[in-house]
Design an enzyme around this catalytic site. Structure first.
Site, short mmCIF file in Angstrom:
data_model
loop_
_atom_site.label_atom_id
_atom_site.label_comp_id
_atom_site.label_asym_id
_atom_site.label_seq_id
_atom_site.Cartn_x
_atom_site.Cartn_y
_atom_site.Cartn_z
N GLU A 211 -12.47 -43.85 25.57
CA GLU A 211 -11.76 -44.81 24.71
C GLU A 211 -12.71 -45.91 24.19
OE1 GLU A 211 -7.66 -46.03 25.69
OE2 GLU A 211 -8.35 -48.09 25.38
N ARG A 266 -11.15 -53.82 35.05
CA ARG A 266 -9.99 -53.49 35.90
C ARG A 266 -10.54 -53.21 37.29
NH1 ARG A 266 -5.68 -50.02 37.34
NH2 ARG A 266 -6.89 -48.10 37.11
N ARG A 295 0.00 -48.92 39.32
CA ARG A 295 -0.03 -47.66 38.56
C ARG A 295 0.03 -46.52 39.55
NH1 ARG A 295 -4.88 -48.23 34.03
NH2 ARG A 295 -3.98 -49.98 32.91
N GLU A 300 -3.48 -44.07 34.24
CA GLU A 300 -2.52 -44.88 33.49
C GLU A 300 -1.25 -44.09 33.18
OE1 GLU A 300 -4.10 -46.14 29.79
OE2 GLU A 300 -2.66 -47.76 29.60
N1 ARG Z 1 -1.89 -47.78 23.01
C1 ARG Z 1 -1.16 -47.64 24.21
C2 ARG Z 1 0.09 -48.50 24.18
O1 ARG Z 1 0.20 -49.30 23.28
C3 ARG Z 1 -2.02 -47.92 25.43
C4 ARG Z 1 -2.26 -49.36 25.75
C5 ARG Z 1 -3.14 -49.68 26.92
N2 ARG Z 1 -3.91 -48.60 27.46
C6 ARG Z 1 -5.10 -48.23 27.08
N3 ARG Z 1 -5.65 -47.19 27.65
N4 ARG Z 1 -5.76 -48.84 26.15
O2 ARG Z 1 0.92 -48.38 25.04
#
Ligand code: ARG
Length: 342
Positions: A211, A266, A295, A300
């Site tokens: 990411e 995190r 979690r 996630e």
């Molecule tokens: N885009 C997703 C949402 O709005 C993930 C948000 C947080 N998680 C991440 N891996 N960036 O729920």
């Protein structure tokens, strides 16, 4: 010029982007482009396609945070619950005692930070050529790590499915991103230029081009969160000598997802709570009191399985990394105390 059509979010969506994007704001921002050509329409794709998004917006490059600040600022303030100005602070080593030396509750401790390289688009908007340059730059930088962190980099390209599955089972690979990342464009050309660096003892790892350009991770099967954090800081210090990270004074380290900006950190533990598992209300109260989140251990948006919880910090912005570790330590100690008393 094409007429602007205000995007329709799903009626069930409670995403922050839906709450804050007004027609007037859309009209102001939709015609804009960052210098790499990233647009608001691209930024909100994931939120439009996934009604269960919590925020629903991604940044395509560092400049997105200024070009689209009139939508990102309110979302960031709401998500991170910060008021007023935000100040990024440096970290110090911590020397906290292991939380659970007898290994009665804690299975492992992990700290990760996200980083992106200055001057490159972020993963949802990067070109194949630049993604490969990011991989090369990181591959060079890891050769300069100190001896205790040395290891090897394994790219995923060219692996047959069984090899990839084997690496995934051993947590030496990351899978193609979820539907949120997919809609944002992060999975394009997977697994090209993706890979993982792991130190020989597997306690220090770098995910490349997931990411974010880098996800730097320190972990071990113990409750020594302080030691895990200090190892991460040491690795990060060395990498910073060779890599320039996207950073701004207001928001600290810049990430694809605005939920991660700031420390981009995190820190958490995997912990077995057989009794608190049956007292969810009490556990929730404790977790909230110490500003933590729960979690599942599968990552996630996964569910808690067999009484093993992933407990980590909720706050990443407007707080320094050292404080995050101290809060986690205090909070998890209180949770262990409550478990023992039940
Ligand atoms: N885009 C997703 C949402 O709005 C993930 C948000 C947080 N998680 C991440 N891996 N960036 O729920």
């Amino acid at each position: 010029m094409q007429p602007l059509i205000f995007p329709t979010f799903h009626s069930n969506s409670r995403a922050l982007v839906k709450q804050y994007l007004t027609p007037a704001l859309y009209e102001e921002l939709a015609p804009l482009k960052t210098h790499t050509g990233f647009t608001l329409d691209a930024a909100i794709q994931s939120g439009l396609k996934n009604p269960d998004s919590s925020i629903g917006i991604y940044a395509g490059d560092a400049q997105s945070y200024s070009t689209f600040s009139s939508i990102l600022d309110p979302i960031i303030h709401a998500y991170h619950a910060v008021e007023g100005s935000i100040e990024h602070r440096p970290v110090d080593k911590t020397l906290l005692a292991p939380l659970d030396p007898d290994k009665a509750f804690i299975l492992s401790s992990r700290v990760r930070v996200a980083r992106n390289l200055k001057g490159f688009s972020f993963p949802c908007h990067i070109t194949g050529q630049d993604r490969s340059r990011v991989e090369s730059l990181v591959s060079e930088a890891i050769k300069k790590l100190p001896r205790n962190l040395l290891g090897s980099y394994r790219g995923f390209k060219g692996l047959v499915p069984s090899q990839m599955q084997d690496l995934l089972n051993r947590k030496q690979a990351f899978p193609k991103g979820d539907r949120f990342q997919d809609a944002a464009g992060i999975n394009r050309n997977f697994p090209d230029s993706r890979g993982i660096f792991a130190s020989l003892d597997k306690k220090f790892m770098i995910w490349v081009n997931e990411e974010d350009h880098l996800r730097i991770i320190s972990m071990e099967s113990s409750s020594d969160i302080s030691g895990v954090f200090n190892r991460l800081c040491s690795g990060l210090d060395h990498l910073s000598n060779w890599l320039d990270f996207a950073f701004n004074k207001k928001y600290g380290f810049l990430t694809s997802c605005p939920t991660n900006i700031g420390t981009a950190m995190r820190a958490g533990v995997h912990i077995r709570l057989r009794k608190l598992e049956k007292k969810q209300a009490l556990l929730k109260r404790l977790v909230n009191r110490y500003n933590l989140q729960i979690r599942g251990t599968g990552g996630e948006k996964t569910l808690v399985d067999q009484g093993i919880f992933d407990i980590s910090n909720k706050q990443r912005l407007g707080i320094c990394g050292t404080r995050i570790i101290e809060n986690l330590h205090t909070g998890v100690a209180a949770i262990i105390e409550a478990e023992k008393n039940l």
